[in-house]
Design a protein around this motif. Structure first.
Motif, PDB file in Angstrom:
ATOM      1  N   PRO A  85      36.010  35.013  36.439  1.00 29.07           N
ATOM      2  CA  PRO A  85      35.414  33.684  36.263  1.00 29.07           C
ATOM      3  C   PRO A  85      35.995  32.842  35.120  1.00 29.07           C
ATOM      4  N   ASP A  86      36.277  33.434  33.970  1.00 28.50           N
ATOM      5  CA  ASP A  86      36.773  32.644  32.837  1.00 28.50           C
ATOM      6  C   ASP A  86      38.277  32.772  32.615  1.00 28.50           C
ATOM      7  N   PHE A  87      38.999  33.270  33.611  1.00 28.11           N
ATOM      8  CA  PHE A  87      40.444  33.473  33.500  1.00 28.11           C
ATOM      9  C   PHE A  87      41.161  32.204  33.040  1.00 28.11           C
ATOM     10  N   ALA A  88      40.854  31.063  33.669  1.00 25.99           N
ATOM     11  CA  ALA A  88      41.571  29.819  33.384  1.00 25.99           C
ATOM     12  C   ALA A  88      41.221  29.217  32.029  1.00 25.99           C
ATOM     13  N   SER A  89      40.214  29.742  31.359  1.00 27.34           N
ATOM     14  CA  SER A  89      39.900  29.235  30.020  1.00 27.34           C
ATOM     15  C   SER A  89      40.907  29.735  28.988  1.00 27.34           C
ATOM     16  N   SER A  90      41.701  30.740  29.364  1.00 29.05           N
ATOM     17  CA  SER A  90      42.683  31.322  28.457  1.00 29.05           C
ATOM     18  C   SER A  90      44.074  30.748  28.703  1.00 29.05           C
ATOM     19  N   SER A  91      44.576  29.989  27.736  1.00 33.08           N
ATOM     20  CA  SER A  91      45.935  29.464  27.867  1.00 33.08           C
ATOM     21  C   SER A  91      46.937  30.612  27.909  1.00 33.08           C
ATOM     22  N   TRP A  92      46.612  31.715  27.243  1.00 34.91           N
ATOM     23  CA  TRP A  92      47.469  32.896  27.242  1.00 34.91           C
ATOM     24  C   TRP A  92      47.627  33.439  28.669  1.00 34.91           C
ATOM     25  N   VAL A 112      50.466  41.223  42.975  1.00 40.27           N
ATOM     26  CA  VAL A 112      49.250  41.630  43.669  1.00 40.27           C
ATOM     27  C   VAL A 112      48.115  40.911  42.961  1.00 40.27           C
ATOM     28  N   GLU A 113      47.277  40.236  43.731  1.00 39.24           N
ATOM     29  CA  GLU A 113      46.177  39.479  43.147  1.00 39.24           C
ATOM     30  C   GLU A 113      44.855  40.198  43.398  1.00 39.24           C
ATOM     31  N   VAL A 114      44.015  40.209  42.380  1.00 34.95           N
ATOM     32  CA  VAL A 114      42.661  40.734  42.492  1.00 34.95           C
ATOM     33  C   VAL A 114      41.736  39.587  42.115  1.00 34.95           C
ATOM     34  N   PHE A 115      40.817  39.262  43.004  1.00 29.07           N
ATOM     35  CA  PHE A 115      39.859  38.193  42.759  1.00 29.07           C
ATOM     36  C   PHE A 115      38.522  38.854  42.428  1.00 29.07           C
ATOM     37  N   TYR A 116      38.252  38.980  41.130  1.00 31.16           N
ATOM     38  CA  TYR A 116      37.096  39.718  40.625  1.00 31.16           C
ATOM     39  C   TYR A 116      35.972  38.737  40.306  1.00 31.16           C
ATOM     40  N   TYR A 117      34.967  38.716  41.167  1.00 28.25           N
ATOM     41  CA  TYR A 117      33.830  37.803  41.042  1.00 28.25           C
ATOM     42  C   TYR A 117      34.232  36.334  41.138  1.00 28.25           C
ATOM     43  N   GLY A 128      34.802  25.212  40.580  1.00 25.82           N
ATOM     44  CA  GLY A 128      33.885  26.082  39.841  1.00 25.82           C
ATOM     45  C   GLY A 128      34.328  26.255  38.399  1.00 25.82           C
ATOM     46  N   THR A 129      34.350  27.494  37.933  1.00 31.73           N
ATOM     47  CA  THR A 129      34.716  27.759  36.537  1.00 31.73           C
ATOM     48  C   THR A 129      36.177  27.394  36.253  1.00 31.73           C
ATOM     49  N   PHE A 130      37.024  27.437  37.271  1.00 27.70           N
ATOM     50  CA  PHE A 130      38.425  27.057  37.081  1.00 27.70           C
ATOM     51  C   PHE A 130      38.535  25.552  36.840  1.00 27.70           C
ATOM     52  N   GLN A 131      37.748  24.767  37.570  1.00 31.35           N
ATOM     53  CA  GLN A 131      37.725  23.321  37.360  1.00 31.35           C
ATOM     54  C   GLN A 131      37.241  23.003  35.947  1.00 31.35           C
TER      55      GLN A 131
END
Length: 173
Positions: A85-92, A112-117, A128-131
């Motif tokens: 959910p908060d992946f995109a909040s990290s510039s790193w 390989v992508e994992v979409f966790y929650y 959502g949280t990415f926006q």
């Protein structure tokens, strides 16, 4: 885990003569999955004899991706990106994804992508949280608009691939 696609096989890297330091590079947001899902994935891969790079260092907000991490991505055969959910909040994390895309295009790094929650469409369409995360990046103005645009495009490109999702799986907590 169950695959979101009909195929579960992973193709071999394009240049089998290359030497790799790591079989897998794990890209994840530590506070979301670093001490849960990603730690379990890391342990399982290591038990199977798969050399896996997992950066556990505490990273300061706004730090530039280190040369060590870029090198680790370049020297890996696969990259597993754990979207949370908060992946995109990290510039790193976003910088890591851009580097992964570069290595995929230049030297055949497999992803390989994992979409966790999160749903793949949340990542692809940045809803959502990415926006919210991208709106914050743009509002704060700490990053050049071209960099934010590159992050957005990288997420779209990665999320176009089928991956693993936590939706409706018994291991989802």
């Amino acid at each position: 885990m169950a695959s979101a696609s009909s195929s579960t096989s992973i193709p071999p890297p394009q240049s089998p003569t290359s030497s790799y330091s790591h079989d897998v590079f794990l890209c994840f947001r530590g506070p979301d999955t670093g001490y849960g899902f990603t730690s379990h994935l890391y342990a399982a891969l290591n038990r199977k004899g798969i050399t896996t790079y997992k950066d556990d260092k505490n990273l300061r907000k706004g730090d530039v991706i280190s040369h060590e991490l870029v090198k680790a991505i370049e020297e890996s055969m696969f990259a597993v990106i754990v979207f949370s959910p908060d992946f995109a909040s990290s510039s790193w994390c976003l910088d890591e994804v851009c580097n992964i895309i570069d290595c995929k295009n230049k030297q055949g790094l497999q992803m390989v992508e994992v979409f966790y929650y999160v749903e793949p469409c949340d990542v692809r369409h940045q809803i959502g949280t990415f926006q919210k995360a991208f709106e914050k990046h743009e509002r704060e103005g700490r990053h050049e608009s071209e960099k934010v645009k590159r992050w957005r495009e990288a997420l779209k490109q990665v999320a176009e691939h089928s991956g693993w999702t936590s939706k409706n799986h018994p291991w989802r907590g």
